[in-house]
Design a protein around this motif. Sequence first.
Motif, PDB file in Angstrom:
ATOM      1  N   THR A  57      72.922 -85.076 -29.829  1.00 29.37           N
ATOM      2  CA  THR A  57      72.305 -83.890 -30.408  1.00 29.37           C
ATOM      3  C   THR A  57      73.212 -82.685 -30.232  1.00 29.37           C
ATOM      4  OG1 THR A  57      70.145 -84.759 -29.833  1.00 29.37           O
ATOM      5  CG2 THR A  57      70.270 -82.419 -30.310  1.00 29.37           C
ATOM      6  N   PRO A  58      73.541 -81.983 -31.313  1.00 26.27           N
ATOM      7  CA  PRO A  58      74.288 -80.729 -31.133  1.00 26.27           C
ATOM      8  C   PRO A  58      73.491 -79.798 -30.215  1.00 26.27           C
ATOM      9  CG  PRO A  58      74.221 -81.348 -33.441  1.00 26.27           C
ATOM     10  CD  PRO A  58      73.276 -82.266 -32.711  1.00 26.27           C
ATOM     11  N   GLY A  59      74.182 -79.045 -29.409  1.00 27.92           N
ATOM     12  CA  GLY A  59      73.528 -78.152 -28.465  1.00 27.92           C
ATOM     13  C   GLY A  59      73.431 -78.738 -27.076  1.00 27.92           C
ATOM     14  N   SER A  60      74.078 -79.865 -26.852  1.00 25.17           N
ATOM     15  CA  SER A  60      74.065 -80.500 -25.531  1.00 25.17           C
ATOM     16  C   SER A  60      75.098 -79.847 -24.617  1.00 25.17           C
ATOM     17  CB  SER A  60      74.387 -81.988 -25.661  1.00 25.17           C
ATOM     18  OG  SER A  60      73.393 -82.642 -26.399  1.00 25.17           O
ATOM     19  N   ALA A  61      74.953 -80.097 -23.318  1.00 26.85           N
ATOM     20  CA  ALA A  61      75.929 -79.636 -22.335  1.00 26.85           C
ATOM     21  C   ALA A  61      76.364 -80.823 -21.497  1.00 26.85           C
ATOM     22  CB  ALA A  61      75.322 -78.558 -21.441  1.00 26.85           C
ATOM     23  N   VAL A  62      77.629 -80.807 -21.112  1.00 24.92           N
ATOM     24  CA  VAL A  62      78.159 -81.872 -20.269  1.00 24.92           C
ATOM     25  C   VAL A  62      79.025 -81.226 -19.180  1.00 24.92           C
ATOM     26  CG1 VAL A  62      80.131 -82.305 -21.806  1.00 24.92           C
ATOM     27  CG2 VAL A  62      79.379 -84.082 -20.260  1.00 24.92           C
ATOM     28  N   ARG A  63      78.867 -81.700 -17.957  1.00 23.91           N
ATOM     29  CA  ARG A  63      79.634 -81.188 -16.817  1.00 23.91           C
ATOM     30  C   ARG A  63      80.775 -82.160 -16.538  1.00 23.91           C
ATOM     31  NH1 ARG A  63      78.287 -77.553 -13.153  1.00 23.91           N
ATOM     32  NH2 ARG A  63      76.116 -77.593 -13.810  1.00 23.91           N
ATOM     33  N   LEU A  64      81.994 -81.608 -16.444  1.00 25.96           N
ATOM     34  CA  LEU A  64      83.202 -82.408 -16.292  1.00 25.96           C
ATOM     35  C   LEU A  64      83.982 -81.935 -15.069  1.00 25.96           C
ATOM     36  CD1 LEU A  64      84.151 -82.070 -20.045  1.00 25.96           C
ATOM     37  CD2 LEU A  64      83.072 -84.057 -18.982  1.00 25.96           C
ATOM     38  N   ARG A  65      84.203 -82.823 -14.132  1.00 27.50           N
ATOM     39  CA  ARG A  65      84.904 -82.470 -12.894  1.00 27.50           C
ATOM     40  C   ARG A  65      86.410 -82.456 -13.127  1.00 27.50           C
ATOM     41  NH1 ARG A  65      83.650 -84.862  -6.955  1.00 27.50           N
ATOM     42  NH2 ARG A  65      85.305 -83.743  -5.877  1.00 27.50           N
ATOM     43  N   VAL A  66      87.061 -81.382 -12.687  1.00 31.18           N
ATOM     44  CA  VAL A  66      88.518 -81.249 -12.779  1.00 31.18           C
ATOM     45  C   VAL A  66      89.056 -80.844 -11.414  1.00 31.18           C
ATOM     46  CG1 VAL A  66      88.572 -80.712 -15.250  1.00 31.18           C
ATOM     47  CG2 VAL A  66      88.382 -78.859 -13.593  1.00 31.18           C
ATOM     48  N   ALA A  67      90.329 -81.117 -11.189  1.00 33.31           N
ATOM     49  CA  ALA A  67      90.941 -80.827  -9.890  1.00 33.31           C
ATOM     50  C   ALA A  67      91.079 -79.325  -9.643  1.00 33.31           C
ATOM     51  CB  ALA A  67      92.300 -81.511  -9.786  1.00 33.31           C
ATOM     52  N   ASP A  68      91.410 -78.555 -10.681  1.00 32.17           N
ATOM     53  CA  ASP A  68      91.662 -77.119 -10.507  1.00 32.17           C
ATOM     54  C   ASP A  68      91.207 -76.364 -11.754  1.00 32.17           C
ATOM     55  OD1 ASP A  68      92.592 -74.572  -9.972  1.00 32.17           O
ATOM     56  OD2 ASP A  68      94.655 -75.196  -9.573  1.00 32.17           O
ATOM     57  N   VAL A  69      89.954 -75.967 -11.762  1.00 32.30           N
ATOM     58  CA  VAL A  69      89.390 -75.304 -12.931  1.00 32.30           C
ATOM     59  C   VAL A  69      90.030 -73.935 -13.179  1.00 32.30           C
ATOM     60  CG1 VAL A  69      87.403 -74.206 -11.798  1.00 32.30           C
ATOM     61  CG2 VAL A  69      87.228 -74.911 -14.181  1.00 32.30           C
ATOM     62  N   ALA A  70      90.518 -73.258 -12.143  1.00 31.15           N
ATOM     63  CA  ALA A  70      91.162 -71.955 -12.319  1.00 31.15           C
ATOM     64  C   ALA A  70      92.454 -72.090 -13.122  1.00 31.15           C
ATOM     65  CB  ALA A  70      91.426 -71.299 -10.963  1.00 31.15           C
ATOM     66  N   ASN A 105      77.794 -77.379 -28.714  1.00 34.01           N
ATOM     67  CA  ASN A 105      77.771 -78.014 -27.397  1.00 34.01           C
ATOM     68  C   ASN A 105      78.484 -77.124 -26.384  1.00 34.01           C
ATOM     69  OD1 ASN A 105      76.721 -80.659 -28.382  1.00 34.01           O
ATOM     70  ND2 ASN A 105      78.647 -80.616 -29.505  1.00 34.01           N
ATOM     71  N   THR A 106      78.226 -77.358 -25.108  1.00 39.72           N
ATOM     72  CA  THR A 106      78.916 -76.632 -24.048  1.00 39.72           C
ATOM     73  C   THR A 106      79.552 -77.625 -23.092  1.00 39.72           C
ATOM     74  OG1 THR A 106      77.324 -74.815 -24.170  1.00 39.72           O
ATOM     75  CG2 THR A 106      78.675 -74.940 -22.192  1.00 39.72           C
ATOM     76  N   LEU A 107      80.829 -77.442 -22.834  1.00 40.11           N
ATOM     77  CA  LEU A 107      81.544 -78.245 -21.847  1.00 40.11           C
ATOM     78  C   LEU A 107      81.687 -77.387 -20.605  1.00 40.11           C
ATOM     79  CD1 LEU A 107      82.533 -79.181 -24.771  1.00 40.11           C
ATOM     80  CD2 LEU A 107      84.237 -80.416 -23.491  1.00 40.11           C
ATOM     81  N   ILE A 108      81.187 -77.869 -19.481  1.00 41.35           N
ATOM     82  CA  ILE A 108      81.263 -77.130 -18.233  1.00 41.35           C
ATOM     83  C   ILE A 108      82.256 -77.850 -17.325  1.00 41.35           C
ATOM     84  CG2 ILE A 108      79.998 -76.230 -16.245  1.00 41.35           C
ATOM     85  CD1 ILE A 108      77.440 -76.582 -18.062  1.00 41.35           C
TER      86      ILE A 108
END
Length: 114
Positions: A57-70, A105-108
């Motif tokens: 569904t458009p409008g979804s959000a997903v959380r994605l872990r990264v080593a260094d978000v900064a 969508n939102t990618l976090i």
Amino acid sequence: MPIIRTFPGPEADRFYLRFLGFSVDWEHRFEPSLPLYRQISRDGIVLHLSEHHGDATPGSAVRLRVADVATLQQQLLTSSIYPLRIGLESQEWGDELAIPDPFGNTLIFHTPRE
């Protein structure tokens, strides 16, 4: 495996491949005129992008872990592909970077606190 709904046309490539730096692992269409389904990846993150109605569904959000978000934020801020002014949010559980895609969508991207 997160499935993210996209729409036909070049915008998914512009955002996910050129702006965010993902690579296409594989693509599938049942026929040339039918919707595209594909897997993309970057730095251990794997996503599925689907043009199929009903897959997500458009409008979804997903959380994605990264080593260094900064560092990711700084890379994206210098990109001329999407002039987004994306801010880094510090939470008690870690730092987050929320990026809206062109499909609602939102990618976090987040780096947890140790």
